[in-house]
Design a protein around this motif. Structure first.
Motif, short mmCIF file in Angstrom:
data_model
loop_
_atom_site.label_atom_id
_atom_site.label_comp_id
_atom_site.label_asym_id
_atom_site.label_seq_id
_atom_site.Cartn_x
_atom_site.Cartn_y
_atom_site.Cartn_z
N LEU B 16 0.85 -1.21 0.00
CA LEU B 16 0.00 0.00 0.00
C LEU B 16 0.88 1.26 0.00
O LEU B 16 0.61 2.22 -0.73
CB LEU B 16 -0.92 -0.03 1.23
N LEU B 17 1.94 1.21 0.79
CA LEU B 17 2.84 2.36 0.86
C LEU B 17 3.46 2.66 -0.50
O LEU B 17 3.54 3.81 -0.93
CB LEU B 17 3.96 2.09 1.89
N VAL B 18 3.88 1.60 -1.18
CA VAL B 18 4.50 1.78 -2.50
C VAL B 18 3.49 2.36 -3.48
O VAL B 18 3.79 3.30 -4.23
CB VAL B 18 5.06 0.43 -3.02
N MET B 19 2.28 1.84 -3.44
CA MET B 19 1.27 2.32 -4.40
C MET B 19 0.89 3.77 -4.12
O MET B 19 0.70 4.56 -5.05
CB MET B 19 0.05 1.41 -4.39
N VAL B 20 0.82 4.12 -2.83
CA VAL B 20 0.51 5.51 -2.49
C VAL B 20 1.66 6.41 -2.96
O VAL B 20 1.44 7.50 -3.47
CB VAL B 20 0.26 5.65 -0.98
N SER B 21 2.88 5.90 -2.78
CA SER B 21 4.05 6.68 -3.20
C SER B 21 4.04 6.91 -4.71
O SER B 21 4.45 7.97 -5.18
CB SER B 21 5.32 5.94 -2.78
N LEU B 22 3.57 5.92 -5.47
CA LEU B 22 3.53 6.05 -6.93
C LEU B 22 2.30 6.81 -7.41
O LEU B 22 2.14 7.06 -8.61
CB LEU B 22 3.58 4.67 -7.58
N ALA B 23 1.41 7.16 -6.49
CA ALA B 23 0.13 7.76 -6.88
C ALA B 23 0.33 9.13 -7.54
O ALA B 23 -0.44 9.52 -8.42
CB ALA B 23 -0.78 7.90 -5.66
N ASP B 24 1.42 9.83 -7.17
CA ASP B 24 1.60 11.16 -7.78
C ASP B 24 2.65 11.13 -8.89
O ASP B 24 3.18 12.17 -9.28
CB ASP B 24 1.98 12.20 -6.70
N ILE B 33 11.71 4.83 -1.53
CA ILE B 33 12.12 4.64 -0.13
C ILE B 33 12.14 5.99 0.61
O ILE B 33 11.59 6.13 1.71
CB ILE B 33 13.51 3.97 -0.06
N GLU B 34 12.72 7.00 -0.04
CA GLU B 34 12.79 8.33 0.56
C GLU B 34 11.40 8.92 0.75
O GLU B 34 11.07 9.46 1.80
CB GLU B 34 13.62 9.27 -0.34
N ASP B 35 10.58 8.76 -0.28
CA ASP B 35 9.23 9.32 -0.24
C ASP B 35 8.39 8.68 0.87
O ASP B 35 7.70 9.38 1.62
CB ASP B 35 8.58 9.10 -1.61
N ILE B 36 8.48 7.36 0.96
CA ILE B 36 7.69 6.64 1.96
C ILE B 36 8.14 7.02 3.37
O ILE B 36 7.33 7.17 4.29
CB ILE B 36 7.79 5.12 1.74
N GLU B 37 9.44 7.23 3.50
CA GLU B 37 9.94 7.62 4.82
C GLU B 37 9.39 8.99 5.23
O GLU B 37 9.00 9.21 6.38
CB GLU B 37 11.47 7.64 4.82
N ARG B 38 9.36 9.88 4.26
CA ARG B 38 8.84 11.22 4.53
C ARG B 38 7.34 11.16 4.82
O ARG B 38 6.82 11.81 5.72
CB ARG B 38 9.09 12.12 3.31
N LEU B 39 6.67 10.30 4.04
CA LEU B 39 5.21 10.22 4.09
C LEU B 39 4.70 9.53 5.36
O LEU B 39 3.69 9.93 5.94
CB LEU B 39 4.77 9.41 2.86
N TYR B 40 5.39 8.49 5.77
CA TYR B 40 4.80 7.58 6.73
C TYR B 40 5.76 7.25 7.88
O TYR B 40 5.39 6.57 8.83
CB TYR B 40 4.42 6.29 5.98
N GLY B 41 7.02 7.71 7.75
CA GLY B 41 7.98 7.46 8.82
C GLY B 41 8.54 6.05 8.84
O GLY B 41 9.10 5.62 9.84
N VAL B 42 8.35 5.32 7.73
CA VAL B 42 8.85 3.94 7.66
C VAL B 42 9.89 3.87 6.56
O VAL B 42 9.64 4.35 5.45
CB VAL B 42 7.70 2.96 7.36
N ARG B 43 11.04 3.32 6.88
CA ARG B 43 12.08 3.17 5.85
C ARG B 43 12.13 1.71 5.41
O ARG B 43 12.54 0.83 6.16
CB ARG B 43 13.44 3.60 6.39
N LEU B 44 11.69 1.48 4.18
CA LEU B 44 11.68 0.11 3.66
C LEU B 44 13.10 -0.30 3.28
O LEU B 44 13.86 0.51 2.76
CB LEU B 44 10.78 0.01 2.42
N GLY B 45 13.39 -1.58 3.53
CA GLY B 45 14.67 -2.12 3.09
C GLY B 45 14.60 -2.43 1.61
O GLY B 45 13.51 -2.61 1.05
N PRO B 46 15.76 -2.54 0.93
CA PRO B 46 15.75 -2.80 -0.52
C PRO B 46 15.11 -4.14 -0.85
O PRO B 46 14.41 -4.25 -1.86
CB PRO B 46 17.23 -2.78 -0.91
N GLY B 47 15.32 -5.14 0.01
CA GLY B 47 14.74 -6.47 -0.24
C GLY B 47 13.23 -6.42 -0.14
O GLY B 47 12.50 -6.95 -0.99
#
Lengths: 301, 105
Positions: B16-24, B33-47
């Motif tokens: 969901l986070l990825v899709m929201v990040s791609l929404a704009d 990863i940067e966007d989601i961290e700013r948006l939601y405070g969660v830093r996803l790992g590359p894996g």
């Protein structure tokens, strides 16, 4: 850390490997990234297996659009089963690796002992040269007591010196062991010298090599093992006698020094061992004098 | 409704986070990863991120674009956009219900 990416399923690696590597370049390493990648690799394998498995068992058609959530619910059980299976396999693998690693380490250990024996064999030559004489001197008393002629010869010498009654002779007799222990230069000093006549020639031909007990024993050609004496048997004496046997270049025993003795048995041991014959010890094509420590067990049955 | 909430729970959050990040607009991995961290405070790992990307791509919710200097941007598809919208609406109802219940107690 990018070597980790090779562990992804081949299809995943081919499709995403390059961009994932680029992303990792952007992110840099770190334990969190490492764990995340490892976890993702396991999940990717699970997903690959689960997909193959659910195709044959799940009636749910390939997910499309918004229906993928239902498909995920349908396959979640198989997914869980596969996850648990994979997790078990990974754990078993790690435990096996640790155990195997442990066994391999242990297998490496036995090597040093063989090196050690070589090292042990080298240092001994210096000790025999120096302590051989004092030890021999200290150990000679038994032969002295047992062979009266040797005692009487030095005994005669001090007698004139002291020139006293027969009571004094007794005194000098008790004196003699003390004098030997102290290494006094008096007439008694010749006692140990007489008891150890074979040592001198052996040393004259160069310091004898001290061989390992089993090596020395294997050089022996003939000779009986020392037998119990009636006295010792009657006195219930049992245990081990250790003797340092020195052999010349012809294979004859030149000296027997008792390193650890038993009353009434030292004498038989040295007498018997003196009659032994050895194969000359060959080293670099030359026969060398050698010594070895022999151990004799005396057990009462 | 209850059924939707249950499905919502199963919907993996990173997706969901990825899709929201791609929404704009399209983004590549690092930007997400940067966007989601700013948006939601969660830093996803590359894996984690690429696990999500592969799943979403398989389901036709996102599509890859041409690579730019080894980095490949992804774009939300129409199906993906409607799926996020549905998810977020479901979430909004869920949040509203939850908050309303809290107010009444």
């Amino acid at each position: 850390m990018k070597w980790l990416l090779r562990l992804y399923p081949a299809a995943f690696r081919e499709r995403y490997g390059d961009e994932l590597a680029a992303l990792m370049d952007d992110l840099g390493g770190g334990p969190r990234v490492f764990i995340d990648i490892v976890r993702a690799i396991v999940r990717a394998h699970v997903a690959t297996i689960a997909r193959r498995y659910s195709m044959t068992t799940s009636p749910v058609s390939p997910p499309l659009g918004g229906r993928f959530m239902l498909a995920r619910v349908g396959s979640s059980r198989t997914r869980r089963v596969v996850t648990v299976g994979m997790s078990l396999a990974v754990h078993v693998g790690i435990i096996a690796a640790v155990l195997l690693g442990g066994f391999m380490r242990v297998e490496e250990l036995p090597a040093p002992p063989t090196v050690l024996t070589v090292v042990v064999a080298k240092p001994p030559p210096p000790p025999p040269a120096a302590p051989a004489l004092p030890r021999a001197a200290r150990r000679t008393p038994p032969p002295l007591h047992a062979t009266p002629p040797e005692l009487t010869v030095p005994e005669l010498a001090p007698e004139p010196k002291r020139a006293v009654s027969s009571a004094a002779t007794d005194a000098s007799e008790t004196d003699s062991p003390d004098a030997q222990d102290r290494g006094e230069p008096g007439g008694l000093g010749s006692g140990p010298g007489l008891g150890e006549p074979g040592n001198a020639p052996a040393q004259g031909a160069g310091p004898p090599k001290l061989l390992a007990p089993n090596v020395g024993e294997s050089q022996r050609l003939s000779g009986e093992m020392p037998a119990y004496t009636a006295q010792a048997r009657a006195a219930n004496i049992a245990g081990a006698v250790m003797a340092k046997v020195c052999v010349d270049t012809h294979g004859s025993v030149t000296s027997v020094a008792i390193l650890r003795g038993l009353p009434m048995l030292d004498e038989t041991v040295s007498a018997t061992v003196r009659s032994w014959r050895y194969r000359p010890f060959q080293f670099n094509g030359h026969a060398l004098p050698f010594c070895h420590v022999a151990r004799f067990e005396f057990r009462l049955r | 409704m209850a059924r939707d909430e249950l499905d919502l729970g199963r919907f993996s959050e990173p997706a969901l986070l990825v899709m929201v990040s791609l929404a704009d607009g399209p983004k590549h991995g690092y930007a997400m990863i940067e966007d989601i961290e700013r948006l939601y405070g969660v830093r996803l790992g590359p894996g984690t991120l690429y696990g999500v990307i592969s799943r979403l791509e398989q389901r036709g919710l996102i599509v890859p674009l041409a690579t730019q200097d080894r980095r490949r941007p992804y774009k939300l598809t129409a199906a993906g956009a409607s799926a996020v919208r549905a998810q977020l609406r479901g979430l909004r109802d869920f949040v509203a219900t939850g908050l309303a219940r809290l107010r009444t107690t």
